[in-house]
Design a protein around this motif. Sequence first.
Motif, mmCIF file in Angstrom:
data_model
loop_
_atom_site.group_PDB
_atom_site.id
_atom_site.type_symbol
_atom_site.label_atom_id
_atom_site.label_comp_id
_atom_site.label_asym_id
_atom_site.label_seq_id
_atom_site.Cartn_x
_atom_site.Cartn_y
_atom_site.Cartn_z
ATOM 1 N N GLY A 45 31.917 39.824 27.588
ATOM 2 C CA GLY A 45 33.113 39.002 27.508
ATOM 3 C C GLY A 45 34.326 39.699 26.930
ATOM 4 O O GLY A 45 35.435 39.161 26.971
ATOM 5 N N SER A 46 34.165 40.898 26.401
ATOM 6 C CA SER A 46 35.315 41.611 25.841
ATOM 7 C C SER A 46 35.937 42.510 26.910
ATOM 8 O O SER A 46 35.360 42.715 27.977
ATOM 9 C CB SER A 46 34.923 42.416 24.611
ATOM 10 N N ALA A 47 37.109 43.028 26.613
ATOM 11 C CA ALA A 47 37.830 43.802 27.624
ATOM 12 C C ALA A 47 38.702 44.867 26.995
ATOM 13 O O ALA A 47 39.094 44.767 25.835
ATOM 14 C CB ALA A 47 38.700 42.867 28.457
ATOM 15 N N LEU A 48 38.995 45.884 27.796
ATOM 16 C CA LEU A 48 40.076 46.820 27.504
ATOM 17 C C LEU A 48 41.229 46.350 28.372
ATOM 18 O O LEU A 48 41.106 46.300 29.601
ATOM 19 C CB LEU A 48 39.696 48.248 27.902
ATOM 20 N N PRO A 49 42.361 45.983 27.781
ATOM 21 C CA PRO A 49 43.470 45.485 28.591
ATOM 22 C C PRO A 49 44.025 46.570 29.511
ATOM 23 O O PRO A 49 43.748 47.761 29.321
ATOM 24 C CB PRO A 49 44.508 45.052 27.559
ATOM 25 N N GLU A 50 44.798 46.152 30.488
ATOM 26 C CA GLU A 50 45.343 47.106 31.452
ATOM 27 C C GLU A 50 46.097 48.227 30.737
ATOM 28 O O GLU A 50 46.878 47.976 29.816
ATOM 29 C CB GLU A 50 46.282 46.407 32.440
ATOM 30 N N ALA A 66 29.955 46.045 33.908
ATOM 31 C CA ALA A 66 31.380 45.942 33.617
ATOM 32 C C ALA A 66 32.159 45.944 34.926
ATOM 33 O O ALA A 66 31.697 46.472 35.934
ATOM 34 C CB ALA A 66 31.828 47.110 32.735
ATOM 35 N N VAL A 67 33.346 45.360 34.885
ATOM 36 C CA VAL A 67 34.233 45.329 36.041
ATOM 37 C C VAL A 67 35.472 46.152 35.717
ATOM 38 O O VAL A 67 36.133 45.909 34.701
ATOM 39 C CB VAL A 67 34.630 43.880 36.409
ATOM 40 N N VAL A 68 35.768 47.131 36.571
ATOM 41 C CA VAL A 68 36.986 47.934 36.463
ATOM 42 C C VAL A 68 37.971 47.377 37.483
ATOM 43 O O VAL A 68 37.664 47.295 38.676
ATOM 44 C CB VAL A 68 36.701 49.428 36.743
ATOM 45 N N THR A 69 39.148 46.977 37.017
ATOM 46 C CA THR A 69 40.133 46.339 37.878
ATOM 47 C C THR A 69 41.415 47.157 37.908
ATOM 48 O O THR A 69 41.914 47.577 36.864
ATOM 49 C CB THR A 69 40.445 44.917 37.367
ATOM 50 N N THR A 70 41.919 47.397 39.115
ATOM 51 C CA THR A 70 43.216 48.033 39.326
ATOM 52 C C THR A 70 44.097 47.009 40.041
ATOM 53 O O THR A 70 43.602 45.956 40.470
ATOM 54 C CB THR A 70 43.090 49.308 40.185
ATOM 55 N N HIS A 91 44.660 50.260 35.019
ATOM 56 C CA HIS A 91 43.330 49.678 35.143
ATOM 57 C C HIS A 91 42.957 48.940 33.859
ATOM 58 O O HIS A 91 43.493 49.216 32.791
ATOM 59 C CB HIS A 91 42.279 50.742 35.463
ATOM 60 N N ALA A 92 42.039 47.987 34.027
ATOM 61 C CA ALA A 92 41.468 47.252 32.905
ATOM 62 C C ALA A 92 39.954 47.287 33.081
ATOM 63 O O ALA A 92 39.453 47.494 34.183
ATOM 64 C CB ALA A 92 41.970 45.813 32.890
#
Length: 109
Positions: A45-50, A66-70, A91-92
């Motif tokens: 549930g935690s994240a590295l912001p964009e 984990a999901v890597v989003t661009t 990316h996040a």
Amino acid sequence: MALPHAQPLDIIDVRPLGAALRGTVTSSLLKTPALQLMRVVLPAGSALPEHSVAGAVTVQCLEGEAVVTTPSRSCRLGAGQLVMLAGGEPHAVNAVTDASLLVTVLFGA
């Protein structure tokens, strides 16, 4: 105070953390002018912001998901999978489950 980093020919253990994952923090493992390796630890549930970095990046999932989003797509990574991002690509990273990731940055690429 500078962080301790591995030196040439030092062995770096990147095996899955298992039960120790929840008690481990993100750390930089190795840093040279051209290369940096980090173990990123994210609870579910935690994240590295964009964000973006100047060099090319690989994100390898060591354990968990984990999901890597661009801006153009998302990639869901499971243990043993990796994805490459071009330098400067925003990316996040979001942890689906408790996750440990090996992040490699190649500066100047």
